[in-house]
Each structure stands twice: as C-alpha cells, then as structure tokens.
Design a protein around this motif. Structure first.
Motif, PDB file in Angstrom:
ATOM      1  N   HIS A 139       0.838  -1.201   0.000  1.00 18.86           N
ATOM      2  CA  HIS A 139       0.000   0.000   0.000  1.00 18.86           C
ATOM      3  C   HIS A 139       0.874   1.253   0.000  1.00 18.86           C
ATOM      4  O   HIS A 139       0.609   2.221  -0.735  1.00 18.86           O
ATOM      5  CB  HIS A 139      -0.929   0.000   1.222  1.00 18.86           C
ATOM      6  CG  HIS A 139      -2.158  -0.835   1.043  1.00 18.86           C
ATOM      7  ND1 HIS A 139      -3.192  -0.483   0.203  1.00 18.86           N
ATOM      8  CD2 HIS A 139      -2.522  -2.017   1.595  1.00 18.86           C
ATOM      9  CE1 HIS A 139      -4.146  -1.405   0.254  1.00 18.86           C
ATOM     10  NE2 HIS A 139      -3.761  -2.350   1.087  1.00 18.86           N
ATOM     11  N   ILE A 140       1.914   1.248   0.837  1.00 18.33           N
ATOM     12  CA  ILE A 140       2.798   2.416   0.925  1.00 18.33           C
ATOM     13  C   ILE A 140       3.548   2.601  -0.391  1.00 18.33           C
ATOM     14  O   ILE A 140       3.683   3.737  -0.884  1.00 18.33           O
ATOM     15  CB  ILE A 140       3.752   2.255   2.131  1.00 18.33           C
ATOM     16  CG1 ILE A 140       2.941   2.378   3.436  1.00 18.33           C
ATOM     17  CG2 ILE A 140       4.871   3.290   2.090  1.00 18.33           C
ATOM     18  CD1 ILE A 140       3.684   1.924   4.677  1.00 18.33           C
ATOM     19  N   HIS A 141       4.026   1.508  -0.997  1.00 19.49           N
ATOM     20  CA  HIS A 141       4.753   1.618  -2.268  1.00 19.49           C
ATOM     21  C   HIS A 141       3.844   2.141  -3.389  1.00 19.49           C
ATOM     22  O   HIS A 141       4.267   2.993  -4.197  1.00 19.49           O
ATOM     23  CB  HIS A 141       5.328   0.260  -2.662  1.00 19.49           C
ATOM     24  CG  HIS A 141       6.124   0.297  -3.937  1.00 19.49           C
ATOM     25  ND1 HIS A 141       7.284   1.029  -4.069  1.00 19.49           N
ATOM     26  CD2 HIS A 141       5.895  -0.284  -5.156  1.00 19.49           C
ATOM     27  CE1 HIS A 141       7.754   0.890  -5.301  1.00 19.49           C
ATOM     28  NE2 HIS A 141       6.927   0.102  -5.976  1.00 19.49           N
ATOM     29  N   GLN A 142       2.601   1.669  -3.440  1.00 15.17           N
ATOM     30  CA  GLN A 142       1.670   2.144  -4.471  1.00 15.17           C
ATOM     31  C   GLN A 142       1.357   3.630  -4.288  1.00 15.17           C
ATOM     32  O   GLN A 142       1.202   4.369  -5.260  1.00 15.17           O
ATOM     33  CB  GLN A 142       0.379   1.321  -4.450  1.00 15.17           C
ATOM     34  CG  GLN A 142       0.547  -0.120  -4.916  1.00 15.17           C
ATOM     35  CD  GLN A 142       1.016  -0.224  -6.361  1.00 15.17           C
ATOM     36  OE1 GLN A 142       0.614   0.574  -7.213  1.00 15.17           O
ATOM     37  NE2 GLN A 142       1.887  -1.196  -6.644  1.00 15.17           N
ATOM     38  N   CYS A 143       1.279   4.083  -3.043  1.00 16.79           N
ATOM     39  CA  CYS A 143       1.102   5.527  -2.793  1.00 16.79           C
ATOM     40  C   CYS A 143       2.319   6.307  -3.294  1.00 16.79           C
ATOM     41  O   CYS A 143       2.180   7.348  -3.955  1.00 16.79           O
ATOM     42  CB  CYS A 143       0.903   5.791  -1.296  1.00 16.79           C
ATOM     43  SG  CYS A 143      -0.726   5.371  -0.664  1.00 16.79           S
ATOM     44  N   ALA A 144       3.529   5.796  -2.977  1.00 15.26           N
ATOM     45  CA  ALA A 144       4.753   6.486  -3.402  1.00 15.26           C
ATOM     46  C   ALA A 144       4.821   6.582  -4.922  1.00 15.26           C
ATOM     47  O   ALA A 144       5.218   7.617  -5.479  1.00 15.26           O
ATOM     48  CB  ALA A 144       5.979   5.754  -2.847  1.00 15.26           C
ATOM     49  N   LYS A 145       4.432   5.508  -5.640  1.00 18.21           N
ATOM     50  CA  LYS A 145       4.454   5.528  -7.113  1.00 18.21           C
ATOM     51  C   LYS A 145       3.527   6.603  -7.675  1.00 18.21           C
ATOM     52  O   LYS A 145       3.790   7.177  -8.727  1.00 18.21           O
ATOM     53  CB  LYS A 145       4.022   4.156  -7.657  1.00 18.21           C
ATOM     54  CG  LYS A 145       5.117   3.095  -7.583  1.00 18.21           C
ATOM     55  CD  LYS A 145       4.624   1.751  -8.071  1.00 18.21           C
ATOM     56  CE  LYS A 145       4.335   1.767  -9.570  1.00 18.21           C
ATOM     57  NZ  LYS A 145       3.984   0.405 -10.060  1.00 18.21           N
ATOM     58  N   ARG A 146       2.443   6.908  -6.937  1.00 18.24           N
ATOM     59  CA  ARG A 146       1.476   7.908  -7.395  1.00 18.24           C
ATOM     60  C   ARG A 146       1.775   9.302  -6.848  1.00 18.24           C
ATOM     61  O   ARG A 146       1.011  10.232  -7.094  1.00 18.24           O
ATOM     62  CB  ARG A 146       0.061   7.493  -6.967  1.00 18.24           C
ATOM     63  CG  ARG A 146      -0.511   6.322  -7.751  1.00 18.24           C
ATOM     64  CD  ARG A 146      -1.747   5.757  -7.025  1.00 18.24           C
ATOM     65  NE  ARG A 146      -2.497   4.834  -7.856  1.00 18.24           N
ATOM     66  CZ  ARG A 146      -2.153   3.585  -8.117  1.00 18.24           C
ATOM     67  NH1 ARG A 146      -1.015   3.117  -7.610  1.00 18.24           N
ATOM     68  NH2 ARG A 146      -2.913   2.823  -8.873  1.00 18.24           N
ATOM     69  N   GLY A 147       2.828   9.418  -6.049  1.00 23.24           N
ATOM     70  CA  GLY A 147       3.154  10.719  -5.455  1.00 23.24           C
ATOM     71  C   GLY A 147       2.227  11.117  -4.333  1.00 23.24           C
ATOM     72  O   GLY A 147       2.097  12.305  -4.013  1.00 23.24           O
ATOM     73  N   ILE A 148       1.577  10.128  -3.688  1.00 22.57           N
ATOM     74  CA  ILE A 148       0.677  10.409  -2.562  1.00 22.57           C
ATOM     75  C   ILE A 148       1.485  10.352  -1.271  1.00 22.57           C
ATOM     76  O   ILE A 148       2.053   9.299  -0.932  1.00 22.57           O
ATOM     77  CB  ILE A 148      -0.462   9.367  -2.499  1.00 22.57           C
ATOM     78  CG1 ILE A 148      -1.286   9.375  -3.789  1.00 22.57           C
ATOM     79  CG2 ILE A 148      -1.367   9.619  -1.286  1.00 22.57           C
ATOM     80  CD1 ILE A 148      -2.184   8.156  -3.942  1.00 22.57           C
TER      81      ILE A 148
END
Length: 425
Positions: A139-148
């Motif tokens: 979840h944290i990695h997917q947020c980082a990929k989106r700039g969240i």
C-alpha cells in the motif's frame, strides 16, 4: 526478505488467510461479510480526491476521531475515506460519523499490489494517514508511485515491534524511506524509526493525541442521572474495562472478595471483544453473580452485583458511571489499553503489569501518583477497596491523572500542522 518475496509469500498464504477469516467468522459472523472489499471488489461508490485515513480497529478509530473531525473542519471541500480491518472497527466508524456525509468507509484491502492499485484508483487520495503502527509495504509503495504522501499519525513503536521490523531490513528500510511524515509519541519511538530506516527529516515528536481527549460535560451528567435512577449514588461502583480472555475470572474473584467487606458493591465488566459478550455473561451467572446485560435495557437494582457492558461505543459512558477504573489487557501479556480515558474522566486508574503498548503514558501516570498496578485478584480487590474506603486518596489519584492530561495536550494540533504541510505541498 524484500517486497517481491513478501508479496509472493502473501499470495501463497491466501489459503491461510481464508481459513483465518473462516475461523474468526465462527465466533464473529460479521467477518464473513463484505469479503470482496478485502480485495478491492464490491466497494461502495467513492468520491475521489480527498484524504484517506486508516485505523485498524476500534481503539485506533476512537483515537483518530478528533483528528478526522478537525480535518473535516479544516478542509470543507475534501471527502475523507476511513478504512479499518475489523467488523468492530467498522461499526465504530459508522457510529462515530453517522451524520457526516463526507465520510466514506470500507475495509482496507489486503496488502497485495493488485488490490492496493484498485483501491487507490478508486479513492485517489491527496494524502494517506495511517494510525499508530499499521504499516503495509505494498500500500505504501503504491502511494509512493502515485506521489501520494503517507503519514504515520500518533505513531508508536515498541522495542519488541522494532525488533520484529528490524529482522527484515530489505523490506522495512525502503518502506519507511517512502513515507513523508512520522508523527511519533515519544523520542524513544523516533529513535527506533530512524534506526529502522525512516528519513530523519520526516520524523517529528508530536506526543500522543490521546491526551487531547475532551469530555462532553453532558456525559458526566447522564451518568450521574442513571446512577440516581439505579438508587446507586451512594453505592460503591467500579469498572473493569477492555478485559481479555483470562482476565474476567481474575476480576470476578476480586469482586467476590470485595463483596465480603462491601456487599452492595457493583462491578461494571466490559469485555474487549463483542464475540466474548455471551461467554462472559455465562461466566458471571455460573459464578453466581446477579448480572444485568447493558444491552437488555434492564435497570440495575439493589440486588444486581455485575453490570455487563455488552454494547458498542459506550465505554466512556460506562467509565463515567464508576468511581474507579481497572483497565484490562494488562493482567495478561497483551500490552494494555488506553489508560487516559478513565484519567480524563477523573477516575483513579488501576491496571495489571503488562503495559508495553503504553510505557510512556503509564510511566507518567505512575510517577504522578495517578496509576496503581496490581498483579492478581487479591491485589486488585485490595486496591479497589482502598479507593472505596479512602475517598481522599481516590480524589488525589483522580486529580493527578487530570494534571498529566493537561500537561501533555497539544499533540493533535502539532499533528494537524504536519498533515497540513503535506496537503498544501
């Protein structure tokens, strides 16, 4: 172990996850519902572009509520999506925000890349806020990929948890490095997070937002009125709250000992988990205690010895009904529960010795004379009896607890300032 291996093991472990859900559903049928949400399917319609807050269960949901209300007021145009992992947490979120149309709610999907992607595609948050210690690498990695930006709010990390994370540095370090803010409760926790790989500039000691608990004066008034209706204003009343399996027997043994010297004493017994309400009620009857279930709506009479708190969302009110409070999860090695709720209600606080989830808070209350720890049923009975018979001692403990609360307030504002910087950025 890195994230790729972690993900592969998670996929391989899905049959075990299904078995665990099934076992839990046998005790709490709500676990068998809304299973699709746990994989980002069948989610309710979501308005995108707001703030996502994750609170794993009931305790975190209650702790998050003041922060969520402040965010609603500060950002009137943003929806807030609140996720959790348990049915009891879900019930609490829905009850807390029943009249707030901008609150959206679902279960957080399992930490699988595909589920995390689907969830974020639906919600598209500007900011993710995780309460306390619930860290999920995908979840944290997917947020980082989106700039969240991802913030860990009211963060606590015990020495034992830090050792657990430290066993997997190739998984933990990149995950923590991808996060934007750690609003931690103490300097010790800040050091542990930095040692594990959090970037130093992202770690801030803000204190615990649990100190910012405000009590509605009407709550105390309603409690006093109800005790009047029970004709129990002069009756000694104590509460054992958030008890776990293995503690109820100890509490009831202590209560039986108390009845020898105070035959009119009333115990309010509140098990931590709803699936245990029926079994604890059966235990009370089996041991011969005249017991009333709070959910029945029946009045407490002079003959009632135990009131079983088997409702959701009433813990503060039940604390307000009592003269002194024992906080459970502490006679068994569970780590304890929130000691500050009874302290905020000006109740002397008792606990067992297992408080590793609240070491700093317990230390402050203990050193101020607001907390007494007991080891067993006899120690608990003696401590409660002393508070019954020495009201000045009880009052001193209560005032000491209130002073600790007041001295530590301000964490919520510091947290909101940090979150504001991330949203504005």
């Amino acid at each position: 172990m890195n994230r790729t291996l972690y993900t592969a093991l998670f996929y391989l472990g899905l049959p075990l996850v299904a078995i665990r859900l099934w076992l839990r559903a046998r005790k709490a049928p709500a676990y068998a519902r809304r299973i699709g949400e746990r994989f980002s399917y069948g989610m309710p319609v979501m308005k995108p572009g707001g703030i996502w807050v994750h609170a794993v269960s009931v305790g975190e949901s209650i702790a998050a509520a003041p922060m969520i209300r402040a965010l609603l007021a500060r950002y009137p145009d943003l929806p807030i999506t609140v996720t959790c992992m348990t049915p009891t947490g879900s019930e609490r979120i829905l009850a807390l925000f029943a009249n707030e149309p901008r609150i959206q709610h679902c279960y957080l999907p399992y930490d699988l890349p595909c589920a995390a992607r689907r969830f974020l595609d639906r919600v598209r948050p500007k900011l993710a806020v995780i309460m306390e210690t619930e860290l999920w690498p995908n979840h944290i990695h997917q947020c980082a990929k989106r700039g969240i930006p991802v913030a860990l709010a009211n963060a606590r990390l015990s020495e034992r948890s830090a050792r657990g994370y430290g066993r997997f540095p190739r998984l933990t370090q990149p995950m923590l490095a991808e996060m934007s803010l750690f609003a931690v409760q103490t300097e010790a926790e800040a050091r542990r997070l930095r040692d594990l790989g959090a970037r130093a500039e992202t770690v801030e000691v803000t204190g615990s937002i649990k100190f910012d608990l405000t009590i509605d004066p009407q709550l105390l008034e309603r409690a006093s009125q109800l005790r009047g209706q029970w004709q129990a204003l002069e009756r000694p009343v104590w509460i054992a709250a958030s008890t776990h399996d293995g503690e109820d027997e100890v509490v009831l043994t202590a209560h039986r000992q108390l009845l020898d010297s105070h035959p009119d004493a009333l115990l309010i017994l509140v098990p931590r988990h709803p699936e245990r309400f029926n079994s604890v009620y059966g235990l009370c009857l089996q041991q011969g205690f005249a017991t009333v279930r709070r959910s029945s709506g029946d009045a407490v009479s002079a003959n009632t010895s135990v009131l079983l708190g088997d409702t959701m969302g009433e813990l503060l009110f039940l604390y307000a009904l009592a003269d002194s409070a024992f906080v459970g999860g502490s006679l068994v090695p569970n780590g304890g529960h929130n000691l500050l709720e009874p302290a905020a209600l000006a109740k002397p606080v008792l606990s067992g010795p297992h408080l590793f989830n609240f070491l700093e808070i317990a230390a402050q209350l203990r050193s101020a004379g607001a907390l007494q720890e007991v080891e067993d049923a006899e120690g608990l009975a003696v401590a409660v009896q002393r508070l019954f018979e020495l009201p000045l001692d009880a009052q001193r403990m209560a005032e000491a607890g209130l002073n600790v609360m007041r001295a530590n307030q301000g964490a919520l504002q510091r947290l909101l300032d940090g979150l504001g910087r991330l949203i504005d950025r």
